[in-house]
Design a protein around this motif. Structure first.
Motif, PDB file in Angstrom:
ATOM      1  N   ALA A 123       0.777  -1.080  -0.056  1.00 59.83           N
ATOM      2  CA  ALA A 123       0.055  -0.102  -0.039  1.00 59.83           C
ATOM      3  C   ALA A 123       0.875   1.313   0.006  1.00 59.83           C
ATOM      4  O   ALA A 123       0.519   2.331  -0.746  1.00 59.83           O
ATOM      5  N   PHE A 124       2.076   0.964   0.753  1.00 59.62           N
ATOM      6  CA  PHE A 124       3.138   2.515   0.965  1.00 59.62           C
ATOM      7  C   PHE A 124       3.301   2.748  -0.325  1.00 59.62           C
ATOM      8  O   PHE A 124       3.614   3.807  -1.062  1.00 59.62           O
ATOM      9  N   VAL A 125       3.784   1.543  -1.245  1.00 59.10           N
ATOM     10  CA  VAL A 125       4.260   1.524  -2.532  1.00 59.10           C
ATOM     11  C   VAL A 125       3.359   2.284  -3.608  1.00 59.10           C
ATOM     12  O   VAL A 125       3.789   2.974  -4.524  1.00 59.10           O
ATOM     13  N   ALA A 126       2.323   1.667  -3.433  1.00 54.53           N
ATOM     14  CA  ALA A 126       1.339   2.019  -4.545  1.00 54.53           C
ATOM     15  C   ALA A 126       1.009   3.726  -4.310  1.00 54.53           C
ATOM     16  O   ALA A 126       0.858   4.404  -5.056  1.00 54.53           O
ATOM     17  N   SER A 127       1.071   4.092  -3.118  1.00 48.76           N
ATOM     18  CA  SER A 127       0.698   5.486  -2.805  1.00 48.76           C
ATOM     19  C   SER A 127       1.936   6.442  -2.976  1.00 48.76           C
ATOM     20  O   SER A 127       1.807   7.378  -3.785  1.00 48.76           O
ATOM     21  N   ALA A 128       3.174   5.883  -2.940  1.00 48.89           N
ATOM     22  CA  ALA A 128       4.195   6.430  -3.268  1.00 48.89           C
ATOM     23  C   ALA A 128       4.385   6.631  -4.995  1.00 48.89           C
ATOM     24  O   ALA A 128       4.641   7.738  -5.397  1.00 48.89           O
ATOM     25  N   LEU A 129       4.016   5.830  -5.502  1.00 52.61           N
ATOM     26  CA  LEU A 129       4.242   5.681  -7.182  1.00 52.61           C
ATOM     27  C   LEU A 129       2.989   6.652  -7.719  1.00 52.61           C
ATOM     28  O   LEU A 129       3.398   7.201  -8.661  1.00 52.61           O
ATOM     29  N   LYS A 130       1.778   6.523  -7.100  1.00 50.90           N
ATOM     30  CA  LYS A 130       0.800   7.280  -7.492  1.00 50.90           C
ATOM     31  C   LYS A 130       0.895   8.761  -7.332  1.00 50.90           C
ATOM     32  O   LYS A 130       0.703   9.497  -8.247  1.00 50.90           O
ATOM     33  N   ASN A 131       1.490   9.216  -6.226  1.00 52.82           N
ATOM     34  CA  ASN A 131       1.532  10.624  -6.004  1.00 52.82           C
ATOM     35  C   ASN A 131       2.893  10.995  -5.275  1.00 52.82           C
ATOM     36  O   ASN A 131       3.116  11.166  -4.118  1.00 52.82           O
ATOM     37  N   PRO A 132       4.106  10.900  -5.906  1.00 56.37           N
ATOM     38  CA  PRO A 132       5.505  10.996  -5.277  1.00 56.37           C
ATOM     39  C   PRO A 132       5.856  12.356  -4.763  1.00 56.37           C
ATOM     40  O   PRO A 132       6.241  12.793  -3.722  1.00 56.37           O
ATOM     41  N   GLU A 133       4.965  13.379  -5.343  1.00 52.26           N
ATOM     42  CA  GLU A 133       5.080  14.874  -4.912  1.00 52.26           C
ATOM     43  C   GLU A 133       4.428  14.775  -3.547  1.00 52.26           C
ATOM     44  O   GLU A 133       4.708  15.820  -2.437  1.00 52.26           O
ATOM     45  N   ALA A 134       3.536  13.913  -2.831  1.00 53.94           N
ATOM     46  CA  ALA A 134       2.668  14.217  -1.703  1.00 53.94           C
ATOM     47  C   ALA A 134       3.659  13.652  -0.631  1.00 53.94           C
ATOM     48  O   ALA A 134       3.460  13.837   0.516  1.00 53.94           O
ATOM     49  N   ILE A 135       4.840  13.040  -1.024  1.00 53.40           N
ATOM     50  CA  ILE A 135       5.661  12.449  -0.095  1.00 53.40           C
ATOM     51  C   ILE A 135       6.217  13.566   1.050  1.00 53.40           C
ATOM     52  O   ILE A 135       6.975  14.146   0.314  1.00 53.40           O
ATOM     53  N   GLU A 136       6.213  13.597   2.195  1.00 59.05           N
ATOM     54  CA  GLU A 136       6.729  14.635   2.949  1.00 59.05           C
ATOM     55  C   GLU A 136       8.182  14.160   3.425  1.00 59.05           C
ATOM     56  O   GLU A 136       8.269  13.071   3.777  1.00 59.05           O
ATOM     57  N   THR A 137       9.054  15.055   3.190  1.00 58.33           N
ATOM     58  CA  THR A 137      10.452  14.831   3.281  1.00 58.33           C
ATOM     59  C   THR A 137      10.938  16.226   3.873  1.00 58.33           C
ATOM     60  O   THR A 137      10.542  17.246   3.829  1.00 58.33           O
ATOM     61  N   PRO A 138      12.304  16.131   4.573  1.00 59.99           N
ATOM     62  CA  PRO A 138      12.734  17.327   5.099  1.00 59.99           C
ATOM     63  C   PRO A 138      13.225  18.202   3.904  1.00 59.99           C
ATOM     64  O   PRO A 138      13.237  19.665   4.032  1.00 59.99           O
ATOM     65  N   LEU A 139      13.181  17.966   2.902  1.00 55.86           N
ATOM     66  CA  LEU A 139      13.695  18.858   1.510  1.00 55.86           C
ATOM     67  C   LEU A 139      12.548  19.213   0.794  1.00 55.86           C
ATOM     68  O   LEU A 139      12.785  20.180   0.050  1.00 55.86           O
ATOM     69  N   ARG A 140      11.296  18.744   0.986  1.00 55.40           N
ATOM     70  CA  ARG A 140      10.146  19.100   0.298  1.00 55.40           C
ATOM     71  C   ARG A 140       9.954  20.672   0.433  1.00 55.40           C
ATOM     72  O   ARG A 140       9.576  21.463  -0.431  1.00 55.40           O
ATOM     73  N   THR A 141       9.746  21.166   1.572  1.00 56.87           N
ATOM     74  CA  THR A 141       9.632  22.518   1.941  1.00 56.87           C
ATOM     75  C   THR A 141      10.711  23.370   1.444  1.00 56.87           C
ATOM     76  O   THR A 141      10.473  24.535   0.988  1.00 56.87           O
TER      77      THR A 141
END
Length: 262
Positions: free
Chosen positions: A124-142
């Protein structure tokens, strides 16, 4: 697969191999070809090949178990290039403070029932990451968003950046005030004055003391890694902050050696 590996025959290698075989490959095969750094037979320099493999990957699974320095180096590359990334960690550990707000999948390879649940969760995590990688929160996203706003010429966007940075500094200042003893309340004892083996006050609250230490460790870590803060404008102040951080971490080792802030 970004993972601690360890020398051949070591307990670290055995754990890494078990995780790879019974969690990652069970969950992702045959949809993915799962590769780890030691699968590469290319005789060239190791680091450039690892970087290249991250850039070419369709998906990155990062096992942060053990807080391995190489893993975090490679994870930062994945975050920097905004690769679809899933973070996993043994359920007995706590994530380091700087990535604790990200979604991290806990796993336990010693419990068959929990392992099966982790496999399903990983899918489920993989499906979510592939569907919308821009939504993944990381320290560099902001950071990417801030840089884009600064370069856009949009006055409103740039003002919002300044407000967010000011709020961040304000939160740091408030944490700093809260993490020091005060005459009108605050901590009942200085953070660095107690030892697990020394004489303790009758009202000593171990859990509170640990929380206080971790709060101060987080604050000081941010300070020493952000030299531009006003209170660290001088080299002497920066050195003092580093020395205090070392002291706080030493106290944490004495009372809570499994702290994520060590």
């Amino acid at each position: 697969m970004v993972s601690p590996i360890g020398p051949e025959g070591s307990p670290e290698r055995e754990k890494a191999d078990t995780t790879l075989k019974y969690l990652i490959k069970k969950a992702l095969s045959p949809d993915f070809e799962v590769l780890r750094a030691d699968d590469d037979t290319n005789p060239g320099a190791i680091t450039p090949r690892i970087v290249q493999s991250i850039l070419e990957a369709d998906l990155v699974i990062a096992d942060i178990t053990g807080a391995n320095a190489n893993v975090f180096y490679e994870l930062a590359i994945a975050h920097g290039y905004r690769k679809p990334t899933v973070h996993i960690q043994e359920s007995s550990e706590r994530p380091p403070f700087d990535i604790k707000d990200m979604r991290i999948l806990p796993y336990d390879t010693t419990n068959p029932e929990r392992l099966e649940k982790a496999q399903e969760s990983l899918k489920a995590f993989v499906a979510s990451a592939l569907k919308n990688p821009e939504a993944i929160e990381t320290p560099l996203r902001t950071a990417h968003q801030f840089e884009a706003a600064r370069a856009s010429g949009d006055v409103v966007a740039q003002t919002n950046v300044q407000i967010m940075e000011a709020l961040d500094d304000l939160r740091a200042a408030v944490r700093s005030l809260m993490s020091r003893p005060t005459g009108g309340g605050g901590f009942r004892y200085p953070l660095t004055s107690l030892s697990a083996s020394g004489d303790l006050p009758d009202d000593f609250d171990r859990a509170e003391y640990i929380r206080n230490l971790e709060t101060r460790a987080k604050e000081l870590t941010r300070e020493v890694n952000t030299p531009g803060l006003v209170k660290l404008a001088s080299p002497g102040a920066h050195l003092a902050a580093r020395q205090e951080l070392d002291e706080v971490r030493q106290k944490l080792r004495e009372v809570y050696p499994s702290s994520a802030y060590l």
